[in-house]
Write an enzyme that holds these catalytic residues in place. Structure first.
Site, PDB file in Angstrom:
ATOM      1  N   CYS A 165      -4.986   8.557   8.715  1.00 37.28           N
ATOM      2  CA  CYS A 165      -5.185   8.058  10.087  1.00 37.28           C
ATOM      3  C   CYS A 165      -4.848   9.141  11.109  1.00 37.28           C
ATOM      4  O   CYS A 165      -3.818   9.792  11.019  1.00 37.28           O
ATOM      5  CB  CYS A 165      -4.295   6.842  10.343  1.00 37.28           C
ATOM      6  N   LYS A 225       0.842  -1.208   0.000  1.00 38.63           N
ATOM      7  CA  LYS A 225       0.000   0.000   0.000  1.00 38.63           C
ATOM      8  C   LYS A 225       0.874   1.254   0.000  1.00 38.63           C
ATOM      9  O   LYS A 225       0.661   2.164  -0.793  1.00 38.63           O
ATOM     10  CB  LYS A 225      -0.897   0.022   1.232  1.00 38.63           C
ATOM     11  N   ASN A 226       1.891   1.308   0.880  1.00 36.07           N
ATOM     12  CA  ASN A 226       2.641   2.555   1.040  1.00 36.07           C
ATOM     13  C   ASN A 226       3.625   2.823  -0.079  1.00 36.07           C
ATOM     14  O   ASN A 226       4.177   3.914  -0.179  1.00 36.07           O
ATOM     15  CB  ASN A 226       3.301   2.610   2.419  1.00 36.07           C
ATOM     16  N   ARG A 234      -9.329   0.311   3.767  1.00 37.05           N
ATOM     17  CA  ARG A 234      -8.441   1.246   3.074  1.00 37.05           C
ATOM     18  C   ARG A 234      -7.101   0.607   2.764  1.00 37.05           C
ATOM     19  O   ARG A 234      -6.444   0.963   1.793  1.00 37.05           O
ATOM     20  CB  ARG A 234      -8.152   2.466   3.980  1.00 37.05           C
ATOM     21  N   ASP A 276       3.783   0.572  12.128  1.00 32.98           N
ATOM     22  CA  ASP A 276       2.519   0.101  11.550  1.00 32.98           C
ATOM     23  C   ASP A 276       2.176  -1.327  11.949  1.00 32.98           C
ATOM     24  O   ASP A 276       1.129  -1.844  11.571  1.00 32.98           O
ATOM     25  CB  ASP A 276       2.549   0.209  10.021  1.00 32.98           C
ATOM     26  N   ARG A 336      -3.865  10.623   3.472  1.00 37.07           N
ATOM     27  CA  ARG A 336      -2.602  11.295   3.792  1.00 37.07           C
ATOM     28  C   ARG A 336      -1.704  11.366   2.561  1.00 37.07           C
ATOM     29  O   ARG A 336      -1.005  12.346   2.360  1.00 37.07           O
ATOM     30  CB  ARG A 336      -1.890  10.547   4.929  1.00 37.07           C
ATOM     31  N   ARG A 378       0.467  15.035  12.913  1.00 34.70           N
ATOM     32  CA  ARG A 378       1.287  14.506  11.807  1.00 34.70           C
ATOM     33  C   ARG A 378       1.665  15.676  10.901  1.00 34.70           C
ATOM     34  O   ARG A 378       1.069  15.901   9.874  1.00 34.70           O
ATOM     35  CB  ARG A 378       0.529  13.408  11.062  1.00 34.70           C
ATOM     36  N   ILE A 435       3.762  18.358   8.381  1.00 37.99           N
ATOM     37  CA  ILE A 435       4.431  18.153   7.082  1.00 37.99           C
ATOM     38  C   ILE A 435       5.551  19.174   6.889  1.00 37.99           C
ATOM     39  O   ILE A 435       5.925  19.510   5.763  1.00 37.99           O
ATOM     40  CB  ILE A 435       3.422  18.230   5.902  1.00 37.99           C
ATOM     41  N   ASP A 436       6.111  19.623   8.016  1.00 35.56           N
ATOM     42  CA  ASP A 436       7.169  20.649   7.934  1.00 35.56           C
ATOM     43  C   ASP A 436       8.403  20.173   7.175  1.00 35.56           C
ATOM     44  O   ASP A 436       9.076  20.961   6.495  1.00 35.56           O
ATOM     45  CB  ASP A 436       7.570  21.109   9.347  1.00 35.56           C
TER      46      ASP A 436
HETATM   47  C1  EPZ Z   1       4.079   6.875   6.319  1.00 35.31           C
HETATM   48  O1  EPZ Z   1       3.430   7.980   6.898  1.00 35.31           O
HETATM   49  C2  EPZ Z   1       3.019   5.804   6.237  1.00 35.31           C
HETATM   50  N1  EPZ Z   1       1.921   6.287   5.418  1.00 35.31           N
HETATM   51  C3  EPZ Z   1       2.509   5.452   7.628  1.00 35.31           C
HETATM   52  O2  EPZ Z   1       1.676   4.321   7.478  1.00 35.31           O
HETATM   53  C4  EPZ Z   1       3.678   5.044   8.526  1.00 35.31           C
HETATM   54  O3  EPZ Z   1       3.203   4.910   9.845  1.00 35.31           O
HETATM   55  C5  EPZ Z   1       4.780   6.106   8.491  1.00 35.31           C
HETATM   56  O4  EPZ Z   1       5.162   6.394   7.133  1.00 35.31           O
HETATM   57  C6  EPZ Z   1       6.027   5.640   9.253  1.00 35.31           C
HETATM   58  O5  EPZ Z   1       6.511   4.461   8.670  1.00 35.31           O
HETATM   59  C7  EPZ Z   1       2.072   6.297   4.093  1.00 35.31           C
HETATM   60  O6  EPZ Z   1       3.106   5.905   3.576  1.00 35.31           O
HETATM   61  C8  EPZ Z   1       0.895   6.820   3.297  1.00 35.31           C
HETATM   62  P1  EPZ Z   1       6.546   9.837   8.445  1.00 35.31           P
HETATM   63  P2  EPZ Z   1       4.180   9.417   6.940  1.00 35.31           P
HETATM   64  O7  EPZ Z   1       6.647  11.101   7.680  1.00 35.31           O
HETATM   65  O8  EPZ Z   1       4.995   9.560   5.726  1.00 35.31           O
HETATM   66  C9  EPZ Z   1       7.054  13.080  11.836  1.00 35.31           C
HETATM   67  C10 EPZ Z   1      -0.227   3.030   7.600  1.00 35.31           C
HETATM   68  O9  EPZ Z   1      -0.791   2.503   8.555  1.00 35.31           O
HETATM   69  N2  EPZ Z   1       7.040  14.040  10.727  1.00 35.31           N
HETATM   70  O10 EPZ Z   1       7.574   8.781   8.253  1.00 35.31           O
HETATM   71  O11 EPZ Z   1       3.184  10.460   7.259  1.00 35.31           O
HETATM   72  C11 EPZ Z   1       5.715  12.400  12.011  1.00 35.31           C
HETATM   73  O12 EPZ Z   1       4.845  13.173  12.809  1.00 35.31           O
HETATM   74  C12 EPZ Z   1       0.267   4.446   7.733  1.00 35.31           C
HETATM   75  O13 EPZ Z   1       0.003   2.469   6.498  1.00 35.31           O
HETATM   76  C13 EPZ Z   1       7.347  15.362  11.005  1.00 35.31           C
HETATM   77  O14 EPZ Z   1       7.603  15.728  12.147  1.00 35.31           O
HETATM   78  O15 EPZ Z   1       5.115   9.190   8.204  1.00 35.31           O
HETATM   79  C14 EPZ Z   1       6.127  11.122  12.694  1.00 35.31           C
HETATM   80  O16 EPZ Z   1       6.328  11.374  14.071  1.00 35.31           O
HETATM   81  C15 EPZ Z   1      -0.059   5.049   9.079  1.00 35.31           C
HETATM   82  N3  EPZ Z   1       7.349  16.266   9.971  1.00 35.31           N
HETATM   83  C16 EPZ Z   1       7.472  10.788  12.052  1.00 35.31           C
HETATM   84  O17 EPZ Z   1       7.950  12.025  11.506  1.00 35.31           O
HETATM   85  C17 EPZ Z   1       7.075  15.880   8.671  1.00 35.31           C
HETATM   86  O18 EPZ Z   1       7.115  16.754   7.777  1.00 35.31           O
HETATM   87  C18 EPZ Z   1       7.395   9.755  10.934  1.00 35.31           C
HETATM   88  O19 EPZ Z   1       6.427  10.200  10.004  1.00 35.31           O
HETATM   89  C19 EPZ Z   1       6.770  14.532   8.418  1.00 35.31           C
HETATM   90  C20 EPZ Z   1       6.767  13.620   9.459  1.00 35.31           C
END
Ligand code: EPZ
Length: 429
Positions: free
Chosen positions: A117, A22-23, A397, A304, A93, A122, A124-125
């Protein structure tokens, strides 16, 4: 209103096929916008997120031809950056990947703030940081993200390991002018998959899967064919379910290396895990041992798969400690649902202390999000009596044919269509 009805207590036996990741798919579909030509993508997971993203691409003018339920031809030759379906975008997302692909293709981007989710904040900075480093102006207002600018290669050192930001910057950089480097990059298998897809379409990306990714911008991407890797988290979910229910299951169409952390943890708990070239066999025949689990970016234990193993640890011997170290907010909303089934779990900040050996009993519970929903199903399969899981749309989903695959292993689970419950105080109640 759809619910799962689960009769607990059955051991799991048989074999299942894992679907496409999926991801990876939710990034590769938006990435097709960068391609001036026809992309043929195989092994797409048949899940609602895939459908949503294909609809968004279609709203941008892409020609979409489903060849089979899991393979598609996407032609983005005549796309524009206007008229995206923002109602669909704000549902998931992964819509943030359109920032990188729209900027890379058009020098403009307009997307909604991402949905998805809701466990904790979460931000996006890091995505914004990457796009600005590449020369785009990014403006967030009224629930939309606007991007503008001709992209030039740059070096970006991520402040936090982020899957989404790593992929998004890769998308924007692959047609930028000059060289880019992403440092402190995430290393998940789906990042390698997106990089390999882009390289198949003519990009020049090296180092995906390490913490430093180098991208030489190319003028444009051309069409081609690509097959998505198997879903690491779907496989992990069935491995953990087998450990919890007991039995023996062959999980086929996997890349065992991607599951190393799950296999190691399940072996620590007393489960047998045998690895073959493209499958793993999980055998669980006696009470599990409690363990400690700490989620980490890949190759650590995946966040996850945190709710799923917590559900099973309620049945293991002794006390287990689960620490959520990827998300700041607490990814433990589902614990309240487990408590309805008799689980004894104490949450202190990032840590959940799980008292093992307490039998779960069936109850009406909700899926709080995608992986929490999978955890509630696993809890229902391990529990005595009947469990009803509502809000199963979250599960649909991200898991292809979840009920069908579990039933093929002997689980007593069915999808039940119930009349929508009248709202409290509804005159016709
Ligand atoms: C991806 O989310 C996955 N989603 C998530 O899977 C997964 O939990 C996550 O990666 C971690 O592996 C998709 O791929 C669509 P991150 P993402 O950016 O990209 C912080 C599922 O169940 N962060 O790696 O949003 C964030 O808050 C879903 O399949 C910032 O601070 O995750 C978190 O604490 C749920 N600033 C950490 O980094 C940012 O700009 C990791 O988030 C981006 C993230």
């Amino acid at each position: 209103m759809e619910q799962y009805r689960i009769q607990g207590g059955n051991r799991l036996h048989g074999e299942i096929e894992i679907s496409g990741a999926k991801n990876a798919a939710v990034a590769i579909i938006p990435a097709a916008l960068l391609v001036n030509g026809v992309c043929r993508i195989e092994n797409l997971p048949e899940i609602s997120d895939t459908e949503t993203l294909l609809h968004i691409l279609r709203s941008l003018g892409a020609e979409i031809r489903m060849l089979t339920p899991s393979s598609v031809e996407i032609d983005c030759t005549r796309v524009t950056w206007q008229n995206a379906d923002y109602d669909l975008m704000r549902k998931i997302r992964a819509s943030y990947y359109f920032i990188g692909s729209m900027l890379g293709r058009f020098g403009h981007a307009q997307t909604t703030m991402p949905g998805g989710c809701n466990f904790g904040v979460r931000p996006i900075d890091q995505h914004e940081k990457g796009m600005r480093a590449l020369g785009a102006s990014i403006d967030v207002r009224n629930g939309f993200i606007f991007g503008e600018g001709r992209l030039r290669g740059a070096e970006v050192h991520l402040d936090k390991v982020s899957v989404g930001a790593t992929i998004n910057i890769m998308l924007a950089a692959c047609t930028a002018e000059g060289k880019s480097i992403i440092r402190n990059a995430a290393r998940e298998p789906h990042i390698v998959d997106v990089a390999t897809f882009l390289n198949t379409m003519g990009a020049d990306i090296r180092g995906a899967g390490t913490d430093t990714i180098k991208i030489n911008g190319v003028p444009a991407l051309h069409g081609g064919s690509y097959t998505i890797i198997p879903d690491q988290i779907e496989a992990a979910t069935y491995m953990i379910a087998t450990a919890g229910c007991g039995g023996e299951v062959l999980i086929k169409n996997v890349i065992p290396k991607h599951l190393d952390c799950i296999s190691a943890k399940l072996r620590e708990m007393g489960t047998v895990v045998e690895e073959y070239p493209d499958s793993v066999l999980v055998r669980s025949s006696h009470p599990l041992r409690g363990v400690s689990v700490k989620t980490q970016p890949y190759p650590g234990y995946p966040t996850d798969a945190q709710p799923q193993i917590t559900a099973v640890l309620t049945q293991a011997r002794g006390t287990s400690i689960v620490t959520e170290d990827v998300y700041e907010g607490n990814r433990y909303k589902y614990v309240n649902e487990l408590r309805k089934m008799g689980a004894q779990i104490r949450v202190e900040g990032k840590t959940a202390i799980v008292e093992g050996g307490i039998p779960l009993t069936g109850a009406l519970v909700a899926a709080c999000d995608l992986r929490a929903g999978a955890a509630m199903v696993i809890a229902g399969l391990c529990a005595r009596g009947t469990t009803w899981v509502e809000d199963v749309h979250f599960i649909e989903r991200g898991y292809q044919d979840f009920v069908g695959k579990l039933r093929s292993l002997g689980a007593d689970i069915q999808l039940v269509e119930l009349p929508d419950r009248p709202l409290a105080g509804d005159a016709t109640a």
